[in-house]
Design a protein around this motif. Sequence first.
Motif, PDB file in Angstrom:
ATOM      1  N   ARG A  28       0.930  -1.041   0.005  1.00  0.00           N
ATOM      2  CA  ARG A  28      -0.113  -0.073   0.063  1.00  0.00           C
ATOM      3  C   ARG A  28       0.892   1.152  -0.007  1.00  0.00           C
ATOM      4  NH1 ARG A  28      -3.573  -3.058   3.473  1.00  0.00           N
ATOM      5  NH2 ARG A  28      -2.412  -2.261   5.385  1.00  0.00           N
ATOM      6  N   GLN A  30      -3.448   2.049 -11.749  1.00  0.00           N
ATOM      7  CA  GLN A  30      -4.002   1.822 -10.243  1.00  0.00           C
ATOM      8  C   GLN A  30      -5.635   2.213 -10.343  1.00  0.00           C
ATOM      9  OE1 GLN A  30      -1.780   3.266  -6.834  1.00  0.00           O
ATOM     10  NE2 GLN A  30       0.032   2.431  -7.748  1.00  0.00           N
ATOM     11  N   LEU A  31      -5.783   3.474 -10.794  1.00  0.00           N
ATOM     12  CA  LEU A  31      -7.161   3.893 -10.924  1.00  0.00           C
ATOM     13  C   LEU A  31      -8.272   3.127 -11.761  1.00  0.00           C
ATOM     14  CD1 LEU A  31      -6.965   7.746 -11.273  1.00  0.00           C
ATOM     15  CD2 LEU A  31      -7.844   6.364  -9.165  1.00  0.00           C
ATOM     16  N   GLU A  78      -7.720  -0.267 -12.012  1.00  0.00           N
ATOM     17  CA  GLU A  78      -7.827  -1.577 -11.305  1.00  0.00           C
ATOM     18  C   GLU A  78      -8.926  -1.253 -10.284  1.00  0.00           C
ATOM     19  OE1 GLU A  78      -6.973  -4.557 -11.781  1.00  0.00           O
ATOM     20  OE2 GLU A  78      -5.767  -3.762 -13.571  1.00  0.00           O
ATOM     21  N   ARG A  79      -8.912  -0.145  -9.741  1.00  0.00           N
ATOM     22  CA  ARG A  79      -9.768   0.071  -8.633  1.00  0.00           C
ATOM     23  C   ARG A  79     -11.267   0.235  -9.068  1.00  0.00           C
ATOM     24  NH1 ARG A  79      -6.916   4.810  -4.681  1.00  0.00           N
ATOM     25  NH2 ARG A  79      -5.019   3.274  -4.033  1.00  0.00           N
ATOM     26  N   SER A 103     -14.501  -2.212  -8.102  1.00  0.00           N
ATOM     27  CA  SER A 103     -15.636  -1.513  -7.586  1.00  0.00           C
ATOM     28  C   SER A 103     -16.938  -1.728  -8.325  1.00  0.00           C
ATOM     29  CB  SER A 103     -15.392  -0.023  -7.409  1.00  0.00           C
ATOM     30  OG  SER A 103     -15.547   0.500  -8.454  1.00  0.00           O
TER      31      SER A 103
END
Length: 275
Positions: free
Chosen positions: A6, A266-267, A269-270, A274
Amino acid sequence: MSPRNRSLARVPYLIVGLYLLTAALGPLFVDYNPRVTSVMQRLLPPGAATGAGQVAWLGTDALGRDVLAQIVYGARTSVLIGLATVLVSAVVGLVLGLIAGYAGGWLDAVLARCFDVLLAFPGILLAIVIAGILDRSVFVVVLALSVTAWIPFARVARGSALSTRERGWVDAARVMGVGSLATLKRHILPFTAGPIVALATLEFGLVVLAEAGLSFLGIGLPPTTVSWGQIIAGGKDYLQTAWWISTLPGIALTLLVVSVGLASDQLSERIKLSR
């Protein structure tokens, strides 16, 4: 995800945030005038003392200008052009893509073919042609880079609208007499926002890189506007004797583009997780 992972995942965001902070506040702490040159202080290495008793932490260029100050002012130029181009492209692409996907039929077919045709042209070549024809300014660079930068936004918005317009809540809105504009705004746009934000992050890095390319070729910004591409171009003839002029701005540019790309991944993947 472990605490260590993280912490590593936050690094790209911290780097991008540092660049944005430098672009916003850096010029307030750095005194720099691109028109002021000094023959006596030209090609000073990093850490050398200037005639005014100051320290050139990143050296000086062939005209005696401080490289650190140029990088700071160049960051403001790159961030400004990147944000402006992405904003214009996102608005245009989002509107056209939502209209095409929600309307469907012949209008969707026509707009989709237009997207494909424009996407077939290399964006950087069109930008070079436009920037070469028009006067050199920030507005012209934003215009040149926006010519094709809006197409990915339009394709993403169209795909999202196509997959959402047949959902039950959209049909219910139509039955209740909700207008098309209100339906797009309330029931389709929220599902498009996530992918658009991730794409905008990626496009920001690509736009910054493209702007540096135009400035490197000498067809982007005027000489009075500092750009990383101009700094790199000004030092290309001194790579053997004054490597810092081109190398250090190049490192700054590379670090920003790579960090933006990692943040965009990363965005994305998030957003997938979601859903």
